[in-house]
Design an enzyme around this catalytic site. Structure first.
Site, PDB file in Angstrom:
ATOM      1  N   ALA A   1       0.925  -1.208   0.106  1.00 19.17           N
ATOM      2  CA  ALA A   1       0.076   0.195   0.047  1.00 19.17           C
ATOM      3  C   ALA A   1       0.870   1.308  -0.072  1.00 19.17           C
ATOM      4  O   ALA A   1       0.415   2.097  -0.560  1.00 19.17           O
ATOM      5  CB  ALA A   1      -0.909   0.073   1.076  1.00 19.17           C
ATOM      6  N   ASP A   2       2.091   1.129   0.793  1.00 21.00           N
ATOM      7  CA  ASP A   2       2.936   2.540   0.784  1.00 21.00           C
ATOM      8  C   ASP A   2       3.681   2.629  -0.636  1.00 21.00           C
ATOM      9  O   ASP A   2       3.540   3.611  -1.037  1.00 21.00           O
ATOM     10  CB  ASP A   2       4.034   2.118   1.852  1.00 21.00           C
ATOM     11  CG  ASP A   2       3.551   2.566   3.250  1.00 21.00           C
ATOM     12  OD1 ASP A   2       3.152   3.750   3.411  1.00 21.00           O
ATOM     13  OD2 ASP A   2       3.683   1.998   4.197  1.00 21.00           O
ATOM     14  N   LEU A   3       3.980   1.249  -1.014  1.00 15.71           N
ATOM     15  CA  LEU A   3       4.652   1.399  -2.232  1.00 15.71           C
ATOM     16  C   LEU A   3       3.948   2.007  -3.571  1.00 15.71           C
ATOM     17  O   LEU A   3       4.271   2.739  -4.321  1.00 15.71           O
ATOM     18  CB  LEU A   3       5.485   0.086  -2.816  1.00 15.71           C
ATOM     19  CG  LEU A   3       6.311  -0.531  -1.541  1.00 15.71           C
ATOM     20  CD1 LEU A   3       6.662  -1.986  -1.975  1.00 15.71           C
ATOM     21  CD2 LEU A   3       7.770   0.259  -1.922  1.00 15.71           C
TER      22      LEU A   3
END
Length: 402
Positions: A174-176
């Site tokens: 989700a961050d990436l």
């Protein structure tokens, strides 16, 4: 030999991000040639400097930090103090094209650094905000965390075995993805500014980005109104497309269409399946996926993984081993594509980083600067970019502004 210029050579980025989503965005910009000035808190720096173990051997740097911060200059600066804020403005005045931040919604306003406070003063500034839930909506004030977004965004309900608990993906995806979507937005805004003179803000919510990459599973739901169920390693729309046990391990078998299934059956003594209506088409195999699995499992157990790969590849049938990371980085294809790059860290140690996968023929990604030590470039950036003197820098250090 002179290294080719990057696609973003001459572009300056002020990086007010930390942890992973924002740093992923700015590292990509740096790889493409931009000058990235990373602002970090004095003494502590980016949170991920402490996300360890593991540290890189014989350094004080966490492997986590090293993975998202190459091609950046580290400047320590306390932006909570007026003197620190004044330096940010001087950096913006010095020719900054892009500001990327991932503070909580509204947090930068108290420092005078919100988009609304800067847009008139810096009419060429592109401003990218990456937060958990975006700048609007009922969840906007909430902090965003990768596992939380994976849970709320649905991927955990789709991941794992059918009879097991929900599972998150094994990397902070989700961050990436939020970082990569942020980079795409910045590049689009930069092109628009250069063409029209108009600037804009990019508003990236991790949850928005997460929902966007649910892909075929989201479309399956929108088409039917039915929640997709966890299928382990099986594909929701294709069968067989999953892992199977072999004589000595496991293999992924990916049969994407009916002619390939026919070729598989005729090559491995399963011709009888071709006259069985339950196997006749992909749609019927999906409807009878358990039967497909049960029928093919003893077939796949008859050979080793290596034997299957040799024979299936000769038939141009999709397959592959399920590699550990040790096997990934020893793989001939990974080595041939130079997917690992060596850089010399400020400590003197050689570190390895994952190569940028965007292969541009004319302006390839660059590996100019290793991930920086905390504050490594503070003096040189403030001297060269905004003309500070040694006396001014010394005074700021005494006040713990830098």
């Amino acid at each position: 030999m002179t290294q080719p210029k990057g696609a973003l050579t001459g572009v300056r980025v002020l990086d007010l991000t930390r942890v992973l989503a924002g740093p992923t965005c700015t590292q990509m910009l740096g790889d493409l040639g931009a000058e990235v000035i990373k602002i970090e808190r004095p003494d502590a720096g980016d949170d991920t400097r402490a996300f360890a173990p593991p540290f890189w051997p014989r350094t004080r740097e966490s492997a986590y930090f090293l993975g998202a911060n190459r091609n950046k200059k580290s400047v320590t600066l306390d932006i909570a103090k007026p003197e620190g804020q004044a330096i940010i403005h001087r950096l913006l005045d010095g020719g900054c094209d892009i500001l990327v931040e991932n503070f909580k919604v509204g947090a930068l306003a108290k420092y005078g650094l919100a988009w609304e406070q800067l847009r008139q003063k810096y009419p060429r500034l592109i401003y990218c905000s990456i937060t958990g839930f975006g700048q609007t909506g009922p969840y906007a004030p909430r902090p965003g965390y990768d596992a939380l977004v994976q849970a709320m965004g649905g991927i955990m309900s789709l991941t794992g075995e059918s009879d097991g608990p929900p599972q998150k993906v094994g990397v902070p995806i989700a961050d990436l993805f939020a970082g990569l979507y942020g980079c795409i937005g910045v590049l689009a805004a930069l092109n628009h500014r250069n063409a029209t003179g108009e600037v804009q803000r990019i508003d990236i919510g991790m949850l928005d980005a997460h929902v966007a990459w649910l892909g075929n599973q989201a479309m399956n739901y929108l088409a039917t109104g039915e929640d997709p169920q966890r299928l382990g390693n099986q594909h929701p729309n294709i069968a067989p497309y999953q892992e199977f046990p072999t004589k000595d391990g496991y293999i992924i078998l990916a049969i994407g269409n009916d002619p390939t299934f026919e070729r598989f059956c005729r090559s491995f003594g399963q011709e009888a399946l071709l006259s069985d209506e339950r196997f006749a088409t992909n749609a019927r195999r999906v409807e009878n996926r358990q039967l497909v699995t049960d029928t093919l499992t003893p077939v796949m157990r008859s050979l080793t993984t290596a034997e299957w790969i040799e024979q299936l590849e000769a038939l141009k049938i999709g397959c592959g081993p399920i590699n550990t990371l040790d096997q990934v980085f020893a793989d001939a294809q990974i080595k041939a594509r130079n997917c690992v790059v060596q850089m010399r860290h400020a400590s003197g140690e050689i570190i390895q980083v994952i190569a940028n996968p965007v292969r541009l023929s004319g302006t390839p990604p660059q590996y100019r600067l290793p991930p920086p030590a905390l504050g490594e470039h503070t003096h040189i950036v403030l001297r060269e970019t905004i003309g500070m003197t040694d006396a001014e820098l010394a005074a700021l250090r005494i006040k713990e502004i830098i």
